[in-house]
Scaffold this active site. Structure first.
Site, PDB file in Angstrom:
ATOM      1  N   LYS A  95       0.882  -1.159   0.000  1.00  0.00           N
ATOM      2  CA  LYS A  95       0.000   0.000   0.000  1.00  0.00           C
ATOM      3  C   LYS A  95       0.926   1.217   0.000  1.00  0.00           C
ATOM      4  O   LYS A  95       1.641   1.468   0.973  1.00  0.00           O
ATOM      5  CB  LYS A  95      -0.905   0.016   1.230  1.00  0.00           C
ATOM      6  CG  LYS A  95      -1.834   1.207   1.203  1.00  0.00           C
ATOM      7  CD  LYS A  95      -2.718   1.266   2.431  1.00  0.00           C
ATOM      8  CE  LYS A  95      -3.495   2.577   2.394  1.00  0.00           C
ATOM      9  NZ  LYS A  95      -3.900   3.006   3.729  1.00  0.00           N
ATOM     10  N   GLY A 156      -8.302   9.495   9.937  1.00  0.00           N
ATOM     11  CA  GLY A 156      -8.520   9.697  11.364  1.00  0.00           C
ATOM     12  C   GLY A 156      -9.583  10.716  11.718  1.00  0.00           C
ATOM     13  O   GLY A 156      -9.754  11.070  12.874  1.00  0.00           O
ATOM     14  N   GLY A 183     -11.103   7.908   6.737  1.00  0.00           N
ATOM     15  CA  GLY A 183     -12.203   8.807   7.076  1.00  0.00           C
ATOM     16  C   GLY A 183     -13.530   8.125   7.350  1.00  0.00           C
ATOM     17  O   GLY A 183     -14.501   8.780   7.712  1.00  0.00           O
TER      18      GLY A 183
END
Lengths: 255, 366
Positions: A95, A156, A183
């Site tokens: 990632k 976050g 989110g």
């Protein structure tokens, strides 16, 4: 079934491993989430120590590890970390996170594309974390990214799909899987992402800092499932105004 | 160059905040400097519960249920400055010592073997004894073994910071001690540190040189803490605008008993310190907040999850003190004497994860 770079995933919920109160809670929560794909920040693990906390507590037979480069400030740093992780047995999947602003942790589009181009050439299976920018998503797809991971809102923040209109464009245009990342603060956010056709979602903070992370993980699993089923069932299109059940569209002129 | 409104104005700004201002600050989605003033004001003392709750909530979302663990390595207590509050002050008759590179490495390795991955190298201000060459050589020895190595040493030039960054130093801490110029001059009697203006631009220099993290702070007990904390907020906001790639930390060390027996006329209570930490967290959601072993274990345990994000543990402030616990010559006496393992287990008992590795040297080493 979800398929990324030829690999099948039974669950469309990906789990993060940060911010948990302990590894024990993390394991239970991930188990409850049903996730198969689990991301791990390379900065948190000791790559040379096989008994490292995070890496050793999660069953590598059961979970597919997706190492991330969180903390990398530019393409060079991300590439360096990726190579190191692969060299010590971290695998080819990555990632890709390039987040030069330590405050918002928003991804740098220019450096992310640069790093993706290098890493794809080196044989990595790259899943880049990006802002919900449709053109960038296509550029990354063209560069060989295995999926794109656009954010719903800054990491976050638990604010949900603030970028929904951009996400819809990405989902419509992309050939590679779209994983909505960052989110998602509630199962309803995850459900909405799935309803609009996302292939998967990644959740970390909302589960890790919940009062009961295990229960929250299970709730997200249901949200993802419900959203996916609704998508497959074919949702009615959105309307901003009520529509009359006996429409008078003025078609009387037709003979 | 950073410049601050007159200190008297800051004092006045804080003193004049009302309960209404505090409530406004607590509700504001993007608190500004006047909100910070409100949160630091005497009026906010009555809202400490609400302030703590807001601070805790933000901390949880931004940092999770984690506390980062680090320890200092004291390298030298030679110092050319005379500062009334500091045990290392040039006039003090203490046992002076500078660690050789081998000794410094072995001190660091003691911490490494205890499980530390983040260390802070500390020394007095004595550029002839401890120049940039020394720090560079030490960084080169340590960088393969630690996730991060920061420094709290004398101010350096931008190119020197860049050299140290290339050698593996990740962060720089440099505290203004107090932002009140008058007091600053009264307590810094001689040496380079006496130059207030010079010191105030050091954090910007370190950030400019590419350091990943820059720490600023005030020493509590020197001046009006409310105004000093507000000044820190001004400094932080100014740095944020200019150095968006730098992570910042803030520290509020309270004066501890030290050689020289400086007595402060400005007492700062634990309640005051808590208010300051909460206020800073609400003002800046992402700033790292450090709570060192200066504070007692009871206070540190109680603050877990409420705002601070980084704890030192098992610290010794005398150069060479890890290998030889009988050595004297410490900078100050600490308040929390628990071993690292005890600190970690107490953090776990509170439902938090003590994180010993949250960085990787690979990022910055070519």
């Amino acid at each position: 079934m979800l398929s990324i770079a030829g690999r099948k995933f039974a669950s469309r919920l990906f789990a993060g491993t940060g911010k948990f109160s302990s590894s024990a809670v993390m394991i239970k929560a991930i188990e409850a989430s049903g996730a198969e794909m689990v991301t791990v920040a390379l900065r948190r693990v000791d790559l040379n120590d096989p008994s490292d906390d995070i890496m050793s507590v999660l069953d590598r037979e059961k979970y597919f590890f997706l190492p991330n480069t969180s903390g990398a400030r530019d393409a060079d740093e991300a590439v360096r970390l990726a190579r190191l992780a692969r060299a010590v047995g971290g695998g080819d999947w990555l990632k890709l996170e390039v987040t030069p602003d330590p405050r918002t942790l928003l991804p740098d589009p220019v450096e992310t594309l640069k790093a993706a181009e290098v890493l794809v050439k080196e044989g990595f299976t790259v899943l880049p974390y990006i802002n919900a920018d449709p053109v960038l998503a296509l550029r990354l797809q063209d560069a060989g990214a295995a999926a794109v991971m656009p954010l719903g809102s800054p990491i976050g923040t638990n604010q949900g799909l603030l970028t929904i209109h951009q996400l819809e464009i990405i989902i419509e245009q992309a050939r590679v899987p779209v994983v909505v990342d960052a989110g998602l603060g509630a199962p309803s956010h995850a459900a909405l992402a799935m309803e609009i056709g996302a292939d998967a979602v990644l959740v970390n903070t909302a589960i890790a800092v919940a009062q009961d992370p295990v229960k929250m993980a299970a709730a997200f699993a249901k949200g993802v499932l419900a959203g996916r089923e609704a998508f497959e069932a074919g949702l009615g299109s959105h309307r901003t105004e009520a529509s009359a059940s006996s429409p008078e569209t003025g078609l009387d002129f037709l003979r | 160059m950073f410049s601050l409104p007159p200190f008297s104005e800051l004092k006045e700004l804080v003193a004049s905040r009302t309960a209404g201002d505090v409530l406004h600050a607590l509700k504001s989605p993007h608190p500004d400097l006047s909100d910070l003033a409100a949160l630091l004001s005497p009026a906010a003392d009555g809202f400490l519960e609400q302030t703590a709750a807001r601070s805790s909530e933000i901390t949880m979302y931004r940092f999770g249920k984690t506390i980062q663990i680090y320890a200092p390595v004291y390298l030298s207590n030679f110092c050319t400055n005379q500062c009334l509050y500091c045990g290392f002050s040039a006039g003090n008759r203490i046992d002076r010592r500078k660690l050789s590179l081998e000794e410094a490495e072995s001190e660091a390795m003691i911490l490494h073997n205890r499980g530390f991955n983040h260390i802070l190298l500390v020394s007095g201000d004595a550029p002839k004894a401890m120049g940039v060459d020394y720090f560079e050589a030490l960084a080169l020895r340590l960088r393969e073994r630690f996730a991060s190595v920061s420094i709290e040493v004398q101010p350096l030039e931008t190119d020197e910071y860049a050299r140290l960054f290339a050698a593996g130093i990740t962060g720089v801490a440099v505290y203004q001690e107090t932002y009140e110029q008058k007091t600053y001059k009264e307590i810094h009697l001689s040496g380079k540190k006496r130059d207030y203006e010079y010191r105030i631009d050091i954090p910007a220099r370190a950030a400019e040189a590419g350091m990943r993290e820059v720490g600023i702070g005030v020493l509590l007990g020197l001046s009006d803490w409310r105004a000093d904390a507000l000044a820190l907020g001004f400094h932080l906001a100014w740095l944020r605008k200019r150095f968006w790639k730098t992570a910042f930390t803030v520290s509020f060390p309270r004066l501890r008993p030290a050689e020289g027996d400086f007595t402060s006329s400005m007492d700062v209570s634990e309640r005051n310190l808590a208010q300051m930490l909460f206020a800073m967290r609400i003002f800046d959601q992402d700033v790292g907040l450090i709570l060192s072993t200066r504070e007692e274990s009871r206070f540190r345990d109680g603050m877990i999850g409420l705002g601070p994000t980084r704890y030192s543990a098992g610290s010794c402030t005398a150069p060479g003190g890890y290998g030889n616990p009988d050595l004297t010559g410490e900078q100050f006496s600490i308040g929390d004497h628990r071993l690292m393992a005890e600190v970690c287990s107490d953090i776990k008992n509170r439902g938090f994860d003590p994180v010993c590795k949250d960085w990787d040297m690979t990022f910055q080493l070519h």
